[in-house]
Design a protein around this motif. Structure first.
Motif, PDB file in Angstrom:
ATOM      1  N   ASN A 157     -13.555   6.358  -0.487  1.00  0.00           N
ATOM      2  CA  ASN A 157     -12.558   6.349   0.591  1.00  0.00           C
ATOM      3  C   ASN A 157     -13.193   5.863   1.876  1.00  0.00           C
ATOM      4  O   ASN A 157     -14.344   6.193   2.152  1.00  0.00           O
ATOM      5  CB  ASN A 157     -12.023   7.765   0.827  1.00  0.00           C
ATOM      6  CG  ASN A 157     -11.376   8.326  -0.418  1.00  0.00           C
ATOM      7  OD1 ASN A 157     -11.825   9.317  -0.965  1.00  0.00           O
ATOM      8  ND2 ASN A 157     -10.345   7.669  -0.883  1.00  0.00           N
TER       9      ASN A 157
ATOM     10  N   ALA B 239      -4.508   0.181   4.527  1.00  0.00           N
ATOM     11  CA  ALA B 239      -5.694   0.784   5.150  1.00  0.00           C
ATOM     12  C   ALA B 239      -6.711  -0.296   5.538  1.00  0.00           C
ATOM     13  O   ALA B 239      -7.242  -0.297   6.643  1.00  0.00           O
ATOM     14  CB  ALA B 239      -6.347   1.851   4.277  1.00  0.00           C
TER      15      ALA B 239
ATOM     16  N   GLY C 232       0.823  -1.210   0.000  1.00  0.00           N
ATOM     17  CA  GLY C 232       0.000   0.000   0.000  1.00  0.00           C
ATOM     18  C   GLY C 232       0.856   1.258   0.000  1.00  0.00           C
ATOM     19  O   GLY C 232       1.558   1.526   0.974  1.00  0.00           O
ATOM     20  N   ALA C 233       0.786   2.028  -1.097  1.00  0.00           N
ATOM     21  CA  ALA C 233       1.592   3.261  -1.214  1.00  0.00           C
ATOM     22  C   ALA C 233       0.747   4.473  -0.885  1.00  0.00           C
ATOM     23  O   ALA C 233       0.704   5.450  -1.640  1.00  0.00           O
ATOM     24  CB  ALA C 233       2.175   3.380  -2.618  1.00  0.00           C
TER      25      ALA C 233
ATOM     26  N   ASP D 120      -5.220  -5.681   4.473  1.00  0.00           N
ATOM     27  CA  ASP D 120      -5.284  -6.874   3.616  1.00  0.00           C
ATOM     28  C   ASP D 120      -4.170  -7.871   3.943  1.00  0.00           C
ATOM     29  O   ASP D 120      -4.417  -9.077   4.042  1.00  0.00           O
ATOM     30  CB  ASP D 120      -5.176  -6.477   2.135  1.00  0.00           C
ATOM     31  CG  ASP D 120      -6.481  -5.912   1.602  1.00  0.00           C
ATOM     32  OD1 ASP D 120      -7.463  -5.827   2.364  1.00  0.00           O
ATOM     33  OD2 ASP D 120      -6.514  -5.548   0.402  1.00  0.00           O
TER      34      ASP D 120
ATOM     35  N   VAL E 208      -4.655  10.466   1.585  1.00  0.00           N
ATOM     36  CA  VAL E 208      -4.248  11.857   1.795  1.00  0.00           C
ATOM     37  C   VAL E 208      -4.525  12.691   0.530  1.00  0.00           C
ATOM     38  O   VAL E 208      -4.792  13.884   0.616  1.00  0.00           O
ATOM     39  CB  VAL E 208      -2.762  11.926   2.245  1.00  0.00           C
ATOM     40  CG1 VAL E 208      -1.802  11.652   1.110  1.00  0.00           C
ATOM     41  CG2 VAL E 208      -2.439  13.259   2.860  1.00  0.00           C
TER      42      VAL E 208
ATOM     43  N   HIS F 176      -3.832  17.117   9.139  1.00  0.00           N
ATOM     44  CA  HIS F 176      -3.848  17.438  10.578  1.00  0.00           C
ATOM     45  C   HIS F 176      -2.802  16.574  11.242  1.00  0.00           C
ATOM     46  O   HIS F 176      -2.876  15.370  11.062  1.00  0.00           O
ATOM     47  CB  HIS F 176      -5.143  17.063  11.266  1.00  0.00           C
ATOM     48  CG  HIS F 176      -6.412  17.471  10.638  1.00  0.00           C
ATOM     49  ND1 HIS F 176      -6.712  18.750  10.292  1.00  0.00           N
ATOM     50  CD2 HIS F 176      -7.494  16.733  10.324  1.00  0.00           C
ATOM     51  CE1 HIS F 176      -7.936  18.799   9.806  1.00  0.00           C
ATOM     52  NE2 HIS F 176      -8.429  17.586   9.803  1.00  0.00           N
TER      53      HIS F 176
ATOM     54  N   GLY G 285       2.162   4.257   3.838  1.00  0.00           N
ATOM     55  CA  GLY G 285       3.037   3.370   3.064  1.00  0.00           C
ATOM     56  C   GLY G 285       4.179   4.083   2.365  1.00  0.00           C
ATOM     57  O   GLY G 285       5.310   3.573   2.305  1.00  0.00           O
TER      58      GLY G 285
ATOM     59  N   LYS H 129     -16.583  17.123   0.557  1.00  0.00           N
ATOM     60  CA  LYS H 129     -16.832  15.726   0.953  1.00  0.00           C
ATOM     61  C   LYS H 129     -18.296  15.342   0.851  1.00  0.00           C
ATOM     62  O   LYS H 129     -19.169  16.063   1.322  1.00  0.00           O
ATOM     63  CB  LYS H 129     -16.382  15.521   2.402  1.00  0.00           C
ATOM     64  CG  LYS H 129     -14.890  15.425   2.551  1.00  0.00           C
ATOM     65  CD  LYS H 129     -14.482  15.204   3.988  1.00  0.00           C
ATOM     66  CE  LYS H 129     -14.182  16.501   4.654  1.00  0.00           C
ATOM     67  NZ  LYS H 129     -13.562  16.399   5.961  1.00  0.00           N
TER      68      LYS H 129
ATOM     69  N   CYS I 116       0.333  -1.398   4.979  1.00  0.00           N
ATOM     70  CA  CYS I 116      -0.182  -0.018   4.960  1.00  0.00           C
ATOM     71  C   CYS I 116      -1.345   0.074   3.985  1.00  0.00           C
ATOM     72  O   CYS I 116      -1.546   1.082   3.318  1.00  0.00           O
ATOM     73  CB  CYS I 116       0.921   0.955   4.538  1.00  0.00           C
ATOM     74  SG  CYS I 116       2.311   1.050   5.653  1.00  0.00           S
TER      75      CYS I 116
END
Ligand SMILES: Cc1cc2nc3c(=O)[nH]c(=O)nc-3n(C[C@H](O)[C@H](O)[C@H](O)COP(=O)(O)OP(=O)(O)OC[C@H]3O[C@@H](n4cnc5c(N)ncnc54)[C@H](O)[C@@H]3O)c2cc1C
Length: 490
Positions: free
Chosen positions: A362, A211, A57-58, A214, A89, A97, A62, A309, A209
């Motif tokens: 997301n 999320a 995960g990048a 996995d 991000v 934050h 990551g 959002k 990484c």
């Protein structure tokens, strides 16, 4: 598929590579075919690559983990299913934050930069190419956050890609992590899928990484799926006049957050603004509520809102493909409605349009991986530090209601990044911390980055010393992190 099936699937994939008898079966045509509602795949011989450290995960954590591992001299591979690094991000939220403590809400507390190291180096690089607001000070709403660090999401992808390249990380984008090769409590390798085929990637240390957790799940780690947040697909909105948006909110006495910083190369421009929806015209307010829209945005460019959002609560966990498919459609409908609201109600937004969407919705939480230590709500708000801290953090997403005591910091302990029962795996990012109130701090971007630096460094040291994560000497890790500008103070 339930939790056990998911882990078993990973283990079976692994066994397929390792088992001699299965290799024989593959050569002989294999034992495969349909039995009732199941199809048994034929075993397959996969090419093997050898690395010291695998980072899966990048994304937010990551990228930093891979940079940290490679800079320690570890031969590092980074596996990412999308075509670029960045992760949530660049696609989820508002701003980063918080690099600083929340000093303004606490009289007499000094402004202190808490998160430094590689996360700050990324900001330095973004600033050089005009892709960051800087650590701009909030002038309204600072009991929520003292500083707004807004980024150009597209340049973030390029800048981090370049940094990974410079550090010598072997970056595999458009590559899915699809399984783990496990021997007892130790991971030996992972299985990847790309248009170049399936591959087995062997290594000594692994960092998850993704999320969603996995890799940890494939490796048989225990986890929960709390489904305790909304999912979101935020949009970038073009052709908007931010000064007119500000006037509109002012005219309704509705500005709840305001921050000026660098925008399109000029200082002193609006880079963050939030409207209090309860004060907005009825039709606009009702429309926002119907589509889960929040009235906060950041930007680093004129005529552009980087994030608006749209939220949606899924009925079941975002690991459910079919529930996510329903959510993807609904969120895209909501995006179109959001643009309609801006055009109708907000002066300067009459010709607004969707300039960016996320390629997939997301999440704020997928799997929560059970680790040796679980950071509690009290740990965060009491500002506790531990004997095995790997960095200090000082922000709470539920501020002003919940804040770290006295505007100080709390420590993220090393143990909180070690999945129980797996000896050479680290986890970083939104998948740690079970208590939602504590998670509202640990899941934040800059915390995920700090976790990335800690786990990437630890993974590289373990690989060099040929030891498991629990055999690494904490003093060695702390010395290395301190040398690399990580901050530990309370
Ligand atoms: C809508 C929204 C708003 C938010 N707002 C803010 C905010 O304003 N400020 C803030 O600080 N935080 C915010 N957050 C929280 C924060 O952005 C995230 O918690 C954090 O970015 C998560 O980082 P991560 O490293 O855990 O995961 P991610 O950044 O999501 O990285 C995971 C990466 O792994 C990849 N991946 C996943 N599975 C696989 C696989 N099997 N194979 C290969 N690659 C895989 C993904 O493609 C992704 O690139 C927000 C989150 C959301 C969803």
């Amino acid at each position: 598929m339930d939790r056990r099936d998911f882990s078993k699937c990973g283990l079976m994939l692994g066994a397929g590579v390792l088992s001699g008898s299965q290799k024989g079966a593959a050569a002989a045509g294999g034992r495969s075919g349909r039995t009732g509602n199941y199809y048994e795949e034929p075993p397959k011989k996969l090419p093997v690559r050898q690395f010291d450290v695998v980072v899966a995960g990048a994304g937010t954590g990551g990228v930093v983990a891979a940079l940290a591992a490679a800079r320690q001299g570890a031969k590092t591979i980074l596996i990412e299913r999308k075509g670029y690094p960045g992760g949530t991000v660049t696609e989820g939220g508002t701003a980063l934050h918080s690099f600083y403590n929340l000093w303004k809400a606490f009289p007499g507390v000094k402004k202190r930069q808490v998160v430094r190291g590689i996360p700050q180096q990324i900001i330095d690089r973004l600033l050089k190419v005009g892709a960051c607001s800087g650590h701009a000070e909030m002038s309204k709403g600072y009991d929520y956050d003292s500083v707004c660090t807004a980024i150009d999401t597209e340049m973030y992808k390029l800048v981090t890609f370049e940094m990974l390249h410079e550090a010598g990380v072997y970056v595999c984008v458009n590559t899915l992590l699809a399984g783990a090769i496990v021997d007892g409590t130790r991971i030996k390798g992972v299985i990847t899928e790309s248009r170049s085929g399936r591959e087995a990637i062997y290594a000594k240390s692994f960092v998850d990484c993704t999320a969603y957790g996995d890799l940890a799940a494939f490796a048989g780690a225990s986890y929960n799926e709390p489904n305790d947040y909304s999912v979101c697909n935020s949009i970038g909105v073009g052709n908007v006049d931010l000064e007119k948006l500000h006037e509109f909110l002012e005219s309704h006495d509705a500005v709840s957050q305001y921050c000026e910083g660098i925008r399109s190369g000029e200082e002193g421009k609006i880079v963050r603004i939030q409207g209090r929806s309860s004060r907005l015209p009825d039709g606009f307010r009702q429309g926002m509520s119907d589509i889960g829209m929040s009235m906060v945005t950041t930007t680093v460019h004129d005529n552009y809102m980087m994030f608006v959002k749209l939220n949606l609560k899924l009925l079941v966990s975002p690991t459910s493909r079919d529930e996510v498919a329903r959510g993807e459609l609904e969120l895209r409908r909501r995006q179109a409605k959001a643009i309609g609201l801006f055009r109708e109600y907000v002066p300067g937004c009459e010709k607004a349009f969707i300039a960016r969407t996320s390629p997939m919705l997301n999440i704020r939480r997928g799997r929560q991986i059970i680790c040796d230590y679980d950071i509690s709500h009290e740990d965060v708000i009491e500002g506790r530090h531990f004997d095995d801290d790997v960095f200090a953090y000082g922000f709470h997403d539920s501020a002003p209601k919940l804040q770290v005591k006295g505007g100080g910091t709390y420590g993220i302990p090393y143990r909180a990044l070690l999945p129980a029962g797996v000896e050479n795996l680290f986890v970083a990012g939104m998948m740690i911390t079970s208590d939602r109130r504590a998670h509202m701090s640990t899941r934040n971007t800059v915390s995920c980055m700090g976790q990335g630096q800690a786990t990437g460094t630890a993974a590289a040291l373990c690989s060099r010393k040929k030891c498991g994560s629990r055999d690494l000497k904490y003093a060695d890790l702390r010395r290395t992190l301190k040398k690399d500008d990580v901050y530990f103070e309370g």
